[in-house]
Design a protein around this motif. Structure first.
Motif, short mmCIF file in Angstrom:
data_model
loop_
_atom_site.label_atom_id
_atom_site.label_comp_id
_atom_site.label_asym_id
_atom_site.label_seq_id
_atom_site.Cartn_x
_atom_site.Cartn_y
_atom_site.Cartn_z
N ILE A 1 0.85 -1.20 0.00
CA ILE A 1 0.00 0.00 0.00
C ILE A 1 0.88 1.25 0.00
N GLY A 2 1.94 1.18 0.78
CA GLY A 2 2.90 2.32 0.81
C GLY A 2 3.48 2.57 -0.57
N VAL A 3 3.87 1.46 -1.23
CA VAL A 3 4.46 1.60 -2.57
C VAL A 3 3.44 2.23 -3.52
N ALA B 1 0.79 3.97 -2.84
CA ALA B 1 0.47 5.37 -2.48
C ALA B 1 1.55 6.32 -3.01
N ALA B 2 2.80 5.90 -2.84
CA ALA B 2 3.91 6.77 -3.32
C ALA B 2 3.89 6.87 -4.84
N LEU B 3 3.61 5.73 -5.51
CA LEU B 3 3.57 5.77 -6.98
C LEU B 3 2.45 6.69 -7.45
N GLY C 1 3.47 10.24 -6.60
CA GLY C 1 4.62 10.69 -7.41
C GLY C 1 4.26 10.92 -8.86
N TRP C 2 3.40 10.04 -9.42
CA TRP C 2 3.09 10.16 -10.84
C TRP C 2 1.89 11.06 -11.11
N PHE D 1 2.31 14.66 -7.79
CA PHE D 1 3.50 15.53 -7.79
C PHE D 1 3.51 16.55 -8.94
N ILE E 1 3.99 20.45 -8.25
CA ILE E 1 5.26 21.13 -8.57
C ILE E 1 5.05 22.29 -9.54
N TYR E 2 4.03 22.21 -10.37
CA TYR E 2 3.81 23.29 -11.34
C TYR E 2 2.72 24.24 -10.88
N ASP F 1 7.47 25.78 -12.99
CA ASP F 1 8.01 24.97 -11.90
C ASP F 1 8.16 25.85 -10.65
N ILE G 1 9.86 25.44 -7.99
CA ILE G 1 11.20 25.52 -7.39
C ILE G 1 12.19 26.18 -8.36
N GLY H 1 10.71 20.05 -18.48
CA GLY H 1 9.67 19.18 -17.96
C GLY H 1 9.11 18.35 -19.10
N PHE I 1 4.71 0.81 6.03
CA PHE I 1 4.06 1.69 5.04
C PHE I 1 5.07 2.75 4.52
N GLY J 1 7.56 1.15 2.29
CA GLY J 1 6.98 0.95 0.96
C GLY J 1 6.87 2.25 0.19
N ALA J 2 6.49 3.33 0.91
CA ALA J 2 6.35 4.63 0.23
C ALA J 2 7.70 5.11 -0.30
N GLY K 1 8.55 3.00 -3.26
CA GLY K 1 7.70 3.38 -4.39
C GLY K 1 8.11 4.73 -4.97
N THR L 1 9.16 6.95 -9.02
CA THR L 1 8.39 8.09 -9.54
C THR L 1 9.38 9.20 -9.91
N ALA M 1 9.36 12.13 -8.76
CA ALA M 1 9.42 13.16 -7.72
C ALA M 1 10.82 13.39 -7.13
N ARG N 1 13.28 14.69 -9.70
CA ARG N 1 12.92 16.04 -10.13
C ARG N 1 13.27 17.08 -9.05
#
Lengths: 187, 579
Positions: A11-13, A15-17, A20-21, A24, A28-29, A146, A148, A157, B11, B14-15, B18, B22, B24, B27
């Motif tokens: 779930i962590g993976v 959530a981050a994916l 992030g995709w 993010f 960022i923009y 961007d 930053i 980008g 978690f 995993g984050a 993950g 990405t 992120a 970047r």
């Protein structure tokens, strides 16, 4: 790791994916709207304008870029049509003689030298090669900056359309066997 | 189901795993790097419309035409219009921001002090004579019964295109002597013999280099003169007389007589032809006086205009002319490095390219010409400190209106209806008679150049001043073993970028440097790069040492800083000692 542990990790993976995709790029923009709802399509179709009618080269070969208000006022001193966009443009900019602060998608950083005339006149590149279908679009895409680095998404980008990113420049130069040195483009 | 702390760690693990897949983190790393290149405080070039402005470089009398690429109102690069610019000219747009620039001075106090003392032995030393402001000075001095001083009272012009052989005794003919475009255009038509102790840039490019022993330039000139007078034989003198169209350049007092015997006057050496001047100015102008002709202890108030000085007169030549009783010296200068060190008042002036001034004719300009150095930037030094305008300052002392002098001069040129104006933007040449006075003035203020074409001008032979100075007593070499060789004059203010050229190219000796032969450096116990003291009979100054095998033994090549020149005349005997 137990099954429960594997699930929590996964779930962590995921959530981050997702963040992030999908999240993010939105964060960022910073999105800005252009000061005028400009339609390239109307100008091309109704006025028969070509790119270089407004985005012209000066006599010394430098590129004038975005036209100034003088150029627009030449035709739009009074309304030519009945669109809200034109009415707003005349009220906000033409009548008070205020220059619109256009946001330039492809403005390059200070350490890059780009010559339009070399690419257009010598390499015979079409405007669409770098600027995509902007010339026939009905609305201007949002200007994404961007948060930053401060650069436009079109130069640093993945804008999802033909743009003037360094990767795009390198790919084209490589394809044309014009990779001489960094100093081709960098000051 | 309850979540344990372990679940939170899993978690998070995993984050993190993950997130690596990405864009992120990658970047963020790139963006942070880019941000660090753009953070506040980093100077940013101006944004704006890109256009070209034209002006004329005022750094030396060559007055090269300049095309400035401007972004908005800011010039970002300079280039020559006909041919290139020298390194000084290329970096001219840096000068208003020079860190060593004089930015404030007690202008009103200086004015009051001069008023209190004038006209008690007042004089003005104009180090860039031949400009319109020079006429203002001459008119003011005539009104105040003062002296107008210039480095040369009888300037001459050289027509290089008429020469077939040129003997240069130490003159930097190919290194900033005249207008580079003129010199280069004429170069293939004459044979150049360069006689000097060091293999200078001119010597390298000459057809023949005659290496002289340091300090023997005058003896060499005397030998040539003796040969021309039939007292002895000389291969060089024979070469000069062979083609019937030769002249000699240099500082030796024998040279005017040599040129007279060669028949160069009227053929190659002519009187400089000046652009028309309003008649009332001519009637009310003081004569040009050479500093050397001024009696000692006769100047009570000395005003010095150092703006774009074409030369520097060492202070030890000026000081004896001042009254012993508290003389007043006011200098108009861009830096504290020149006469400001000796003046009671040093007043800041505008520098190129923020000043409006016309450019004196170059030494190789035989036909009248008129060009204005048009400002490319607004003055960087603004009130309350402010800049002094030397013309207004001097004009106000004598009640001579100066603010409109350039326009009056332009009107006088227009009234003559002679010549044509060349506009660089379109490369067109328009006869003056086809223009209104306003259009002519407007063109001049857009960087155009007025010339009177050769067909309309007649060359007036310059007078030969052949009064020979007696030979100076030779200094003893016992305690001062070296002989000074001076670098060509450089502008007082140069871009800091030039120090890179000084350090990396070796093309120029930095103003505060001296170059020694390795043997002499060893004998003086000064290694390369060391600080040392340059000592002469007149005084001493601090220098940095470059050890250079190209410098002949027994000589020291000295930079052109006023500090060095003040203690070190040409061919002076010197000593270099560790600091």
């Amino acid at each position: 790791m137990t099954l429960r542990g594997t699930i929590v990790f996964s779930i962590g993976v995921l959530a981050a994916l997702g963040a992030g995709w999908a999240g993010f790029p939105r964060v960022i923009y910073q999105t800005h709207r252009q000061p005028v709802d400009f339609s390239h399509q109307i100008h091309a179709d109704k006025a028969g304008s070509k790119c270089d009618d407004c985005h012209a080269f000066r006599a010394d070969g430098t590129f004038a870029g975005v036209p100034t208000l003088d150029k627009c006022s030449g035709c739009h001193a009074a309304a030519m049509g009945s669109t809200v966009a034109e009415k707003n443009f005349i009220e906000r900019f033409v009548t008070p003689q205020r220059e619109p602060e256009w946001l330039v998608y492809a403005r390059q950083p200070e350490n890059v030298y780009f010559s339009h005339i070399t690419h257009v006149k010598r390499a015979n590149l079409k405007c669409e090669r770098c600027h995509g279908n902007q010339g026939t679009s009905n609305t201007l895409p949002p200007f994404q900056q961007d948060r930053i680095s401060g650069y436009s998404r079109d130069i640093w980008g993945h804008a999802g359309r033909p743009a003037m990113t360094m990767d795009a420049c390198v790919a084209c130069h490589r394809q044309s066997h014009l990779e001489h040195s960094c100093l081709d483009c960098h000051k | 189901m309850t979540n344990s702390r372990r679940d939170i760690f899993k978690f998070a693990g995993g984050a993190v795993a993950g997130a690596l897949f990405t864009p992120a983190p990658w970047r963020l790393i790139t963006d942070t790097a880019l941000w660090s290149e753009n953070w506040p405080g980093i100077p940013r070039p101006a944004r704006g419309e890109i256009r070209a402005k034209f002006t004329n470089c005022a750094l030396c009398p060559a007055g090269c035409a300049v095309r400035a690429r401007c972004v908005g109102e800011q010039p970002v690069s300079l280039a020559g219009v006909h041919g290139g610019l020298c390194p000084f000219g290329l970096t001219g747009h840096h000068l208003p921001y020079h860190p060593a620039r004089l930015k404030q001075g007690p202008i009103e106090e200086a004015k009051a002090a001069v008023r209190k003392r004038a006209p008690d032995g007042i004089a003005i030393l104009d180090l860039n004579p031949g400009r319109t402001v020079s006429w203002t000075y001459r008119r003011a001095m005539a009104s105040l019964q003062g002296l107008y001083l210039a480095p040369e009272s009888q300037p001459v012009a050289y027509d290089l295109s008429a020469a077939k052989t040129v003997l240069s005794i130490g003159a930097p003919l190919l290194d900033g002597w005249g207008t580079p475009a003129n010199v280069n255009a004429a170069r293939q038509n004459f044979r150049l013999i360069q006689a000097e102790a060091v293999e200078s840039r001119t010597a390298v490019l000459a057809d023949e280099w005659i290496p002289l022993a340091p300090g023997t330039e005058r003896a060499f000139a005397q030998e040539i003169l003796g040969a021309l007078q039939g007292e002895r034989t000389s291969v060089v003198a024979r070469e000069l007389t062979a083609d019937g169209s030769s002249f000699v350049l240099g500082d030796a007092p024998e040279i005017p007589e040599i040129n007279r015997l060669l028949g160069a006057y009227g053929k190659i050496i002519v009187a400089p032809s000046e652009a028309p001047v309003p008649e009332p100015w001519k009637k009310s102008a003081a004569a040009i006086t050479r500093l050397a002709d001024v009696p000692d202890h006769s100047i009570g108030v000395l005003l010095i205009d150092e703006s774009n000085a074409a030369s520097y007169i060492p202070w030890h030549f000026i000081e004896p002319k001042l009254t012993g009783d508290n003389p007043l010296v006011v200098t108009f200068a861009a830096t504290r490095g020149g006469y400001a060190r000796h003046a009671q008042y040093a007043l800041p002036i505008a520098v190129y390219p923020e000043l409006t001034d016309d450019i004196a004719p170059a030494v190789d300009s035989i036909h009248p010409t008129f060009r204005i150095s048009v400002p490319l930037v607004a003055p960087v030094v603004t009130p309350p400190a402010g800049l002094a305008n030397p013309a207004d300052f001097v004009g106000a002392l004598a009640g001579v209106p100066a603010s409109n002098a350039l326009r009056e001069r332009a009107d006088a040129i227009h009234k003559s209806a002679e010549g044509a104006i060349v506009t660089y933007a379109d490369g067109k040449e328009t006869p003056v008679k086809d223009l209104t006075a306003d259009a002519f003035w407007k063109s001049l203020n857009q960087g155009a150049r007025w010339d009177r074409p050769p067909g309309l001008s007649s060359l007036v032979p310059a007078a030969s001043r052949s009064t020979l100075r007696p030979a100076e007593p030779i200094e003893s070499s016992a305690d001062l073993p070296l002989i000074a060789i001076r670098e060509p004059h450089n502008p007082a203010l140069v871009s800091p970028l030039m120090t890179k050229l000084y350090q990396e190219s070796g093309l120029r000796l930095a103003p505060n440097r001296v170059a020694l032969n390795p043997d002499d450096a060893r004998a003086a116990h000064v290694p390369n790069g060391a600080r040392a003291v340059l000592q002469t009979r007149i005084g001493r100054c601090s220098v940095e040492v470059t050890v250079d095998p190209a410098v002949p033994p027994g000589a020291v090549q000295v930079g052109g800083s006023p500090g060095i020149q003040d203690v070190c005349g040409p061919a002076a005997r010197v000593k270099v000692v560790p600091a």
